[in-house]
Design an enzyme around this catalytic site. Structure first.
Site, mmCIF file in Angstrom:
data_model
loop_
_atom_site.group_PDB
_atom_site.id
_atom_site.type_symbol
_atom_site.label_atom_id
_atom_site.label_comp_id
_atom_site.label_asym_id
_atom_site.label_seq_id
_atom_site.Cartn_x
_atom_site.Cartn_y
_atom_site.Cartn_z
ATOM 1 N N GLY A 154 -15.333 -29.060 26.096
ATOM 2 C CA GLY A 154 -13.939 -28.428 26.251
ATOM 3 C C GLY A 154 -13.996 -26.959 26.304
ATOM 4 O O GLY A 154 -14.980 -26.414 25.836
ATOM 5 N N CYS A 155 -13.076 -26.337 27.018
ATOM 6 C CA CYS A 155 -13.111 -24.864 27.096
ATOM 7 C C CYS A 155 -13.080 -24.101 25.928
ATOM 8 O O CYS A 155 -13.766 -23.103 25.682
ATOM 9 C CB CYS A 155 -12.205 -24.558 28.090
ATOM 10 S SG CYS A 155 -10.466 -25.075 27.667
ATOM 11 N N ASN A 156 -12.217 -24.698 24.960
ATOM 12 C CA ASN A 156 -12.245 -23.636 23.638
ATOM 13 C C ASN A 156 -13.324 -24.085 23.072
ATOM 14 O O ASN A 156 -13.884 -23.073 22.114
ATOM 15 C CB ASN A 156 -10.892 -24.209 23.062
ATOM 16 C CG ASN A 156 -9.474 -23.914 23.392
ATOM 17 O OD1 ASN A 156 -9.279 -22.836 23.618
ATOM 18 N ND2 ASN A 156 -8.839 -24.797 23.516
ATOM 19 N N VAL A 157 -13.832 -25.222 22.837
ATOM 20 C CA VAL A 157 -15.166 -25.532 22.182
ATOM 21 C C VAL A 157 -16.168 -24.812 22.913
ATOM 22 O O VAL A 157 -17.047 -24.136 22.001
ATOM 23 C CB VAL A 157 -15.454 -27.098 22.537
ATOM 24 C CG1 VAL A 157 -16.815 -27.415 21.732
ATOM 25 C CG2 VAL A 157 -14.428 -27.881 21.936
#
Length: 369
Positions: A154-157
């Site tokens: 994930g991008c936030n991850v």
């Protein structure tokens, strides 16, 4: 190397479009097939007018039958949709490199998947974050060199993991009691029309979502940080309070992360945090982790990350300091959610799996203003 054929499912979405943009000038990967659902039969240029090289490709139905037979298949589909197609492809195209941009194959724990996603776990694929540290001192890129199945983070991850993993592993940031607040561009929510993403709602506004530990990226972040400690993916010591916030920009993530100083953080004879020594150790930890990495840049002292500097680039920017009074470590990470957070690291991982130069066709420079 001869051209390898690539099919992109979900080609009309933001992530699919960004994959295509990066592949448009690739010397080895040749996009031959683009797929969608309601758009099948139309030309791609109608939906991705910024991609003239692919504008005359006709969008085909996104089925395993259409995707089979390609060297590389990239699934840029919503969570829950890629798992079914992937399962069919795995049985019919075992030698095809399949790359999932959705969450369906990221989590190790089936229980964590079912808790946060509410459906049956689709299995775990090789995690597509090449710079991720592992317990043994190597990085995830080694595992990517021998896989045919890649789950892109994930991008936030990606932002939170890059900012914290070296410090948690070194004992400079305590794994429990972590906090991350992220400002997110609206493209991270996908291209589907939703009332809260319209211009009237987002312009001049900022709003949190996925609050109180409910966001689906929480177990993925904890899995990564538990992994660098050699702990159980779902039941290790890591605990993070994670709050993303929508802000009125098209793309980009700015992650502001705080952590209690860890057990290895230096202290004075009086038991106080030795701020200067800790900053030196933080700098050393980041340098050891990312000093040779082309797509992670720790900024010079005093210069802080900003989303505009990463737009269009596959580089994540990092800066850090110590809050002496609160005895906290502060890390700020900026990246482009569609490039470094999705399509760019997907392409990095594909290169590794195919034995290509990891940096091929990936932009270091951003777009400004």
């Amino acid at each position: 190397m001869n051209d390898l054929t690539v099919a992109v499912s979900g080609a009309t979405g933001y992530a699919g479009g960004e994959v295509l943009r990066l592949l448009s000038s690739h010397p080895h990967l040749n996009v031959t097939t683009v797929c969608g659902h309601s758009t099948a039969g139309e030309k791609l240029g109608r939906h991705q007018p910024h991609l003239p090289r692919f504008s005359d490709l006709v969008i085909q139905e996104s089925t395993a039958e259409v995707l089979a037979g390609h060297d590389v298949v990239i699934l840029a589909l919503p969570h829950g949709q890629s798992g079914q197609i992937a399962a069919e492809l795995e049985s019919t195209s075992p030698d095809t490199l399949i790359v999932d941009l959705a969450a369906d194959h990221r989590l190790i724990s089936a229980a964590a998947w079912e808790k946060f996603y509410g459906s049956e776990h689709q299995g775990t694929w090789t995690y597509g974050l090449p710079e991720l540290l592992t317990e043994g001192g190597t990085k995830q890129r080694e595992a990517l060199k021998s896989t045919k199945r890649i789950a892109v983070p994930g991008c936030n991850v990606t932002a939170v993991t890059l900012g914290l993993a070296p410090l948690v592993q070194a004992g400079l940031a305590a794994p429990a009691g972590l906090n991350a607040v992220l400002a997110n561009g609206v493209s991270g929510a996908g291209k589907a029309l939703k009332p809260h993403l319209t211009a009237a709602e987002i312009l001049g506004n900022a709003s949190p979502y996925g609050t109180g530990g409910t966001h689906r990226h929480v177990p993925e972040i904890e899995q990564n940080l538990n992994g660098v400690l050699g702990a159980d993916a779902a039941d290790g010591p890591t605990r993070i309070s994670f709050t993303p916030t929508l802000v009125p920009m098209a793309r980009g993530i700015l992650a502001t992360i705080t952590a209690d100083a860890g057990e290895a953080a230096p202290r004075t004879a009086e038991g106080l945090l030795d701020t200067a020594a800790l900053k030196d150790q933080l700098a050393t930890s980041f340098a050891q982790a990312y000093g040779d990495e082309p797509f992670v840049r720790v900024l010079p002292d005093g210069q802080w990350p900003q989303t505009a500097a990463t737009t269009g680039s596959n580089v994540a920017q990092i800066q850090f300091t110590v809050d002496e009074r609160a005895e906290k470590v502060l890390v700020v990470v900026a990246l482009d959610n569609l490039v470094r957070g999705t399509a760019g690291q997907a392409l990095q991982s594909i290169h590794l799996a195919l034995g290509l130069d990891e940096t091929t066709a990936l932009p270091l420079e951003g777009v400004a203003p």
